[in-house]
Motif scaffolding. Sequence first.
Motif, mmCIF file in Angstrom:
data_model
loop_
_atom_site.group_PDB
_atom_site.id
_atom_site.type_symbol
_atom_site.label_atom_id
_atom_site.label_comp_id
_atom_site.label_asym_id
_atom_site.label_seq_id
_atom_site.Cartn_x
_atom_site.Cartn_y
_atom_site.Cartn_z
ATOM 1 N N ARG A 125 -34.307 -99.748 -7.853
ATOM 2 C CA ARG A 125 -33.244 -100.688 -8.506
ATOM 3 C C ARG A 125 -33.161 -100.753 -9.875
ATOM 4 N N GLU A 126 -34.408 -100.530 -10.416
ATOM 5 C CA GLU A 126 -34.463 -100.616 -12.118
ATOM 6 C C GLU A 126 -33.317 -99.622 -12.699
ATOM 7 N N LEU A 127 -33.153 -98.542 -11.887
ATOM 8 C CA LEU A 127 -32.477 -97.474 -12.384
ATOM 9 C C LEU A 127 -31.168 -97.347 -12.739
ATOM 10 N N LEU A 128 -30.606 -98.703 -11.837
ATOM 11 C CA LEU A 128 -29.279 -99.072 -12.008
ATOM 12 C C LEU A 128 -28.941 -99.601 -13.425
ATOM 13 N N ALA A 129 -29.887 -100.061 -14.055
ATOM 14 C CA ALA A 129 -29.622 -100.624 -15.277
ATOM 15 C C ALA A 129 -29.902 -99.756 -16.459
ATOM 16 N N VAL A 130 -30.339 -98.635 -16.111
ATOM 17 C CA VAL A 130 -30.763 -97.637 -17.320
ATOM 18 C C VAL A 130 -29.302 -96.800 -17.661
ATOM 19 N N ARG A 131 -29.317 -96.493 -18.883
ATOM 20 C CA ARG A 131 -28.183 -95.884 -19.407
ATOM 21 C C ARG A 131 -28.526 -94.397 -19.913
ATOM 22 N N SER A 132 -29.511 -94.067 -20.217
ATOM 23 C CA SER A 132 -30.036 -92.798 -20.464
ATOM 24 C C SER A 132 -30.511 -91.895 -19.337
ATOM 25 N N PRO A 133 -30.053 -90.749 -19.328
ATOM 26 C CA PRO A 133 -30.522 -90.002 -18.392
ATOM 27 C C PRO A 133 -32.053 -89.432 -18.541
ATOM 28 N N LEU A 134 -32.267 -89.351 -19.786
ATOM 29 C CA LEU A 134 -33.776 -89.362 -20.022
ATOM 30 C C LEU A 134 -34.680 -90.403 -19.331
ATOM 31 N N ALA A 183 -33.927 -92.207 -17.149
ATOM 32 C CA ALA A 183 -33.961 -92.133 -15.587
ATOM 33 C C ALA A 183 -34.920 -91.042 -15.086
ATOM 34 N N GLU A 184 -34.985 -89.869 -15.903
ATOM 35 C CA GLU A 184 -35.633 -88.936 -15.354
ATOM 36 C C GLU A 184 -37.105 -89.132 -15.365
#
Length: 514
Positions: A6-15, A17-18
């Motif tokens: 769920r924390e990935l939903l607030a991430v803006r950078s693809p780096l 997220a990866e």
Amino acid sequence: MLVAARELLAVRSPLDAELMVSDMIGAWWGRRLRGGDVEQVLGEGLVDYAAKAGNPAALTLLVAMAYLGTARQGAKAEGAALALMESGVARPSWADRVGAVKPTGCFVSRDEYGDQDTVVCTFAYRTDHLSGSPRPRRAGPTEDRHAMVLVVDYNMRGMARDAWVSSQVEKLLEQARSEAESNEMLRFEEIEPDQARALLESAMKATREPPGRRTPPPVSESYGAYHAFARARLKALPPGRKRPAPLHGEAPYSRDRRAMLAAEFLASDAAEHLSDPSAASRCADHIIDYGCDQDFGRALRVSPKKCETFLLSWLPRKVMLSPAEQEAMPHVLAAWVRFAAARTGLPEPGLRATLDAVWEATAKFSEAYRDPTAFGLPRALVERLLPDGDLSALARRVFAFPLLEGTHGDVDLDRLNPADDADRRVLLEIDHVGEGDRPDYEEHLAWHEEIASRLWEGDPPELWEAAQRLLDLGHDRHDVLHVLIEIAERIGDHPDELAAAFDDIADIPDEPPF
């Protein structure tokens, strides 16, 4: 893991997220599961679970795993992610940019000893590409430059033992250049991307395939977290080299070339003080073989760490030395260091540090090296068991052929050679006295020959590891052999499956199959 996604939903950078997902799936990297492959059970299981959940958090996880997972995980994750997007599940803003990178430069920092390479590969994200897919499709302008760093250790079979990622690319490169300029034992240079890919793929493969499979490889605590990221990023580098460029330019050593190098050393000024030419010659052969077989053909490479590993780890495990060779070895190694340093141009500080390491290890060598004769084994018996001098084989060969001394009827056991097929058969027949009337005697004895031959050769290594585990649990030698035979008979001639089956043995079942 799906909750954490769920924390990935607030991430803006693809780096970001990866790296988050690489850290998540790194939780099982290097681990084992009894009765199943961890990447299949946990990795593909996670993909299947996320696909069924069908919510935005599941989609973010699938998008990242389509890029970061294994080939099977990636294919399943991509299909599941596309299905969720088509059903209207909202995807994160960074979804189209995951893995959409191009390399911007590759560099390596090398110490003059040749102990390790620190490889820096820099990347940047493309800014124009097709949307609607969880995988990158097309190149364009770049942004968000970052560096992937892997440390390759040549004293550990060339394995990648550490990894990390930095967004401070210029600062990282400038620091590496500055360290090389101020330290004559360091070099920093740019390398071709295809060379970097070949070097790192080889290193990551060596990390993935450690000698013993029951424990994770000896890497840094952070390596697992970055493993999936590094594996995926290497695919962005151009292929082209089937193997890394030769280390330090050395070509493979034939037996004749090894003998010639030993002769050159023994005739050199560095070796003139050695008092026992015969022992010195045999010691030189071991030093050269170690460099050729264990150090990528770099017989002339010397370093404090390599010499310490050779004296205190490899020799005590692998080589049967005579008393004269045990006495001579540290002195021959010190002479070899002087000879090799002159040939390779090792800077004076490196030569001094390596000689200091040899002398510091010398006192420990007498403790680390255990001559089998010190434990009451006659040297003649040890030489029959170790015609190849492979000291690491002694225990498993004694287990395979325990009857090698005395007489049995009119058979003189001291004259039987366990390395000879005919004598090996006689030894096994004596080991099975009283079983000749069983209807499957010949077939049963043939399987004992099969296991004994495998133990003699150490093929696969998991066989002897399994036997030791069962012996440690208090099981009888013959019962252990029968369990090994049952597995070999059931699996047949399938090397990988056989190794995995032996690796999975934890105990003898309550009702053994014999």
